[in-house]
Structures are given as C-alpha cells and as structure tokens.
Enzyme design. Structure first.
Site, mmCIF file in Angstrom:
data_model
loop_
_atom_site.group_PDB
_atom_site.id
_atom_site.type_symbol
_atom_site.label_atom_id
_atom_site.label_comp_id
_atom_site.label_asym_id
_atom_site.label_seq_id
_atom_site.Cartn_x
_atom_site.Cartn_y
_atom_site.Cartn_z
ATOM 1 N N LYS A 1 8.965 60.925 -14.189
ATOM 2 C CA LYS A 1 9.588 60.876 -15.520
ATOM 3 C C LYS A 1 8.811 59.963 -16.469
ATOM 4 O O LYS A 1 8.539 60.329 -17.601
ATOM 5 C CB LYS A 1 11.031 60.370 -15.425
ATOM 6 C CG LYS A 1 12.010 61.341 -14.812
ATOM 7 C CD LYS A 1 13.455 60.878 -15.026
ATOM 8 C CE LYS A 1 13.735 59.517 -14.404
ATOM 9 N NZ LYS A 1 13.938 59.590 -12.943
ATOM 10 N N ARG B 1 23.161 58.303 -16.244
ATOM 11 C CA ARG B 1 23.148 58.603 -14.806
ATOM 12 C C ARG B 1 24.517 58.983 -14.295
ATOM 13 O O ARG B 1 24.666 59.391 -13.152
ATOM 14 C CB ARG B 1 22.655 57.384 -14.026
ATOM 15 C CG ARG B 1 21.164 57.225 -14.134
ATOM 16 C CD ARG B 1 20.628 56.405 -12.994
ATOM 17 N NE ARG B 1 19.197 56.192 -13.193
ATOM 18 C CZ ARG B 1 18.468 55.417 -12.429
ATOM 19 N NH1 ARG B 1 19.020 54.782 -11.421
ATOM 20 N NH2 ARG B 1 17.185 55.283 -12.658
ATOM 21 N N ARG C 1 3.698 54.257 -4.559
ATOM 22 C CA ARG C 1 3.843 53.424 -5.748
ATOM 23 C C ARG C 1 4.230 51.995 -5.369
ATOM 24 O O ARG C 1 3.766 51.037 -5.979
ATOM 25 C CB ARG C 1 4.914 54.033 -6.672
ATOM 26 C CG ARG C 1 5.083 53.264 -7.957
ATOM 27 C CD ARG C 1 5.926 54.011 -8.969
ATOM 28 N NE ARG C 1 7.348 53.889 -8.667
ATOM 29 C CZ ARG C 1 8.324 54.423 -9.425
ATOM 30 N NH1 ARG C 1 8.014 55.150 -10.476
ATOM 31 N NH2 ARG C 1 9.588 54.272 -9.111
ATOM 32 N N ARG D 1 7.614 46.711 -7.028
ATOM 33 C CA ARG D 1 9.049 46.872 -7.227
ATOM 34 C C ARG D 1 9.758 46.859 -5.876
ATOM 35 O O ARG D 1 9.441 47.643 -4.993
ATOM 36 C CB ARG D 1 9.339 48.202 -7.940
ATOM 37 C CG ARG D 1 9.128 48.108 -9.430
ATOM 38 C CD ARG D 1 9.258 49.456 -10.088
ATOM 39 N NE ARG D 1 10.567 50.086 -9.828
ATOM 40 C CZ ARG D 1 10.967 51.191 -10.451
ATOM 41 N NH1 ARG D 1 10.181 51.794 -11.322
ATOM 42 N NH2 ARG D 1 12.142 51.694 -10.183
ATOM 43 N N ARG E 1 18.789 55.201 -2.907
ATOM 44 C CA ARG E 1 18.703 55.654 -4.298
ATOM 45 C C ARG E 1 18.891 57.171 -4.400
ATOM 46 O O ARG E 1 19.490 57.662 -5.351
ATOM 47 C CB ARG E 1 17.361 55.251 -4.910
ATOM 48 C CG ARG E 1 17.339 53.795 -5.368
ATOM 49 C CD ARG E 1 15.956 53.231 -5.444
ATOM 50 N NE ARG E 1 15.195 53.715 -6.596
ATOM 51 C CZ ARG E 1 13.889 53.617 -6.703
ATOM 52 N NH1 ARG E 1 13.182 53.061 -5.720
ATOM 53 N NH2 ARG E 1 13.268 54.064 -7.756
#
Ligand code: IMP
Ligand code: MG
Length: 372
Positions: free
Chosen positions: A196, A271, A310, A316, A328
C-alpha cells in the site's frame, strides 16, 4: 485542466495565450483600418486591468502612437459597484486628438460611461473605445463601443491583467470562475505487507493527493512522544489495532491540515466499520465523500514472506516476528475485511490484483483511480 485558487475562489482555464494574441491582433487591425493616414492616436489605458492588454496592443500597433493611463476603480471583489468615483492621470492637451480608450473588460459599462463623459468634454477630434472583453448580458449603457475583442458570458474572469481582489493579474491566460472541485478521496486497502505504502507514494504524485498513512501518522506521534503517540504505541507493538477514537482524532487532524488539497489517499484507515462510518460523517460535513475503496489482493503466504524481509531492515517490531504477523492477519481478517462488504454495498469497492511488478500494479490502480 489546471484549476487555480485565488483567495477563497476557484478558477478554470478559459482563454489561452494563443487566442488572446489573436484577439489583440484582430483589434489592432480594425483600429488601424479606421485611422486616417498619418494620424498619431493617443491610446488611453484604463488601469489597472488593461496594462497587459495595452502593452501587447501598442506593440502590435507598431506605428507611431502615444499611450497614457488613467485609473478608475469600480470593482470590489467580484461585484460591480454602482457608482464610479475617481479618475487620475491625464495631463495631456487632448484638443484635436484622436483618443482611443483601451479597456480590459466592459461589464455594466459604469466605468466606461464615467470616463467617456470626461473625455467627451475635452474637445477631442475623435473618441473611440476598444475593449478586450465585453459582457453583453450585463451592459446597461447606450455608449458606442467601437471595437470588441471578445464577447463573453456574464461570468467572472481573471488573468492577463484582470484580478480578483488583487490576485490573478499576472496570469498569462484568462481563467473563469468555477465551483470548488470535488476531492478524490480513496481508501487504499489490503492486508499488511501488500504494498500500500509504495503504491500510495506513486499515486499521490500522479493525482496530486495527500497520502495519509495511519502507520506513518502513528510512528510520527510515537517518535515525538505526543500524548496520542504514547497511547498508540502500546497497542501497535503487540500487533493490535489502536482504539478507534484515538485513530479517528489523529486522522481528522491530518485532513484538516490539508483541507484545500485535491483529495486524500487513506492508507491503513479505516480499519473498522465504525471508523468507516466516522470518516463518512466527517467528510460529509465538508461536502465530500469517499469515492472508493481500492483494495490490493495478494495471497497470504506471499505476504508473510514480504513482511519478514521488510522486518530485516525496517526495524519495525511488528515486522520481525511470524506470530505477531499472524496476529495482524487475524485482526485484518476478522475486523477489517468487513469493510469490503461495507464499501461493496455502496458499489464503491474495487479489488485489484496486487501480485506483479510495482509498475504493473500501479497501472491497474491508475485505471481505477481515473474513474473515481
Ligand atoms: P463595469 O464598470 O461594470 O463595466 O466594470 C468594468 C471594470 O470592472 C473593469 O475594468 C474591471 O476592472 C472590472 N471587471 C468587470 N468584470 C470583471 C471580471 O469578470 N473580472 C475582473 N474584473 C472585472
Ligand atoms: Mg478595468
């Protein structure tokens, strides 16, 4: 088409440079054709609006002539004032001269009438009027207008010397008053790691939109240890969603900051259905809406791979642990996917295949964005 904003109003391109040049040329030709051989006319420009027109006009005229300017303001904002007041500027002896008034635009004709009366008493040989623009629907006087560049409808215009409350004179094209353009507000949707952010960056450039990434907004707030940031941090580190109220307030602030933009790409928001409803309500207050939810669809196994990769570089906390990632996805599947139905019901859902090169995916997204 490029819309400009001057003060509180929006203007769209109306008459381009080339046409303006043509109009000036045509006017000069007509004026010249009527002048006696060897006559040196005195052009009188009506400031401020005529300065660009007059400059182009006398250069196009080329033969011997004089130019002088008078000032007479009749307009405040976009409405003509009933009576015109002061004239400044003419010191020449006008007796026996051929005087040609150069006006940028004749609207009600009040300005011109005033000027005309003053010049008529000055013992001139001939008095003529050349105007670049003329609004026949509002012209109320009996005055002769000898040369008209272009008759236009009664809509406010700016540019090429014409202004709206001081702005717009320096534009080399004519713009016409238009309604405030509607925003393009898009919810970019999809599970974590779907790309995204990458796509939003490309789309915001292409469509001149503001990208509001909930993740970025949160990370900014956390980094700067804002009250909302500290609160959000506890939820995010566990891979949980931040409570609606916190999220909505943060996002509202971002929208308010950019309320004059072409629109928004919401990334990571809404969300939940209650967030979606809150967003609709909030936008409706501004006369805007969500134009569509555009969702990137990629198989979960591929996404887990991407996220772990990533996590190696992003640092993160929620990217490094498969358990957290699955958490998640669970959140996503149980809560967020409901939104698909929410937007589908409005006929506003657009699913896009998110597997492929960045460019391919971007092309697919653009096809949908173009229609929204
Ligand atoms: P009038 O006295 O109503 O004919 O208005 C003439 C003057 O009003 C022009 O010289 C302009 O300064 C201004 N004006 C009239 N219409 C417009 C417009 O559409 N845009 C910008 N200024 C205008
Ligand atoms: Mg004027």
């Amino acid at each position: 088409m490029r819309i400009i904003k001057l003060h509180d109003l929006y203007f769209k391109p109306f008459i381009l440079k080339e046409e303006l040049a043509q109009i000036v040329k045509m006017l000069v030709k007509q004026v010249k054709a009527d002048l006696p051989e060897g006559e040196v006319p005195l052009f009188v420009g009506i400031l401020n609006g005529c300065f660009l027109f007059a400059a182009d006009f006398i250069r196009e005229f080329d033969d011997n002539c004089e130019i002088s300017f008078v000032k007479l303001a009749s307009y405040e904002g976009i409405k003509s004032k009933a009576n015109v007041k002061q004239l400044v500027g003419i010191n020449e002896d006008l007796s026996g001269r051929t005087v040609i008034i150069l006006e940028d635009i004749i609207d009600t004709g009040a300005t011109l009438q005033e000027i005309y009366n003053i010049f008529r008493d000055k013992d001139v040989k001939e008095l003529k009027v050349a105007t670049l623009f003329f609004k026949p629907d509002v012209f109320k006087k009996e005055l002769p207008i000898d040369y008209i560049g272009k008759s236009i409808e009664d809509k406010f215009i700016v540019g090429y010397g014409l202004d709206y409350n001081g702005l717009g004179r320096n534009k080399s094209e004519i713009y016409q008053l238009t309604i405030k353009p509607k925003m393009k507000n898009i919810v970019l949707f999809g599970p974590p790691g779907v790309g995204k952010g990458t796509q939003a960056d490309l789309l915001k450039e292409k469509y001149n939109l503001i990208h509001i990434s909930t993740g970025d907004v949160f990370r900014y707030n956390i980094k700067n240890k804002t009250e909302l940031g500290l609160l959000a941090k506890t939820y995010m580190n566990d891979g949980n969603l931040v409570p609606d109220e916190v999220t909505i307030n943060m996002l509202k602030k971002e929208v308010e900051k950019n309320i004059d933009s072409n629109g928004f790409i919401f990334d990571g928001f809404p969300r939940t259905e209650s967030q979606a409803i809150a967003l609709d309500t909030f936008l409706a207050e501004k006369g805007e809406k969500i134009n569509g939810m555009v969702a990137l669809e990629v198989p979960e196994s591929l996404l887990i791979e991407r996220l772990l990769e990533r996590g190696l570089t992003s640092g993160r906390a929620d990217d490094t642990d498969v358990k957290k990632i699955r958490n998640r996805f669970n959140e996503y599947n149980t809560k967020t996917a409901i939104l698909k139905g929410f937007y589908q019901e409005k006929g506003n859902y657009y699913g896009i295949d998110g597997v492929g090169s960045i460019k391919d995916v971007n092309n697919s997204l653009s096809e949908v964005f173009d229609t929204l």
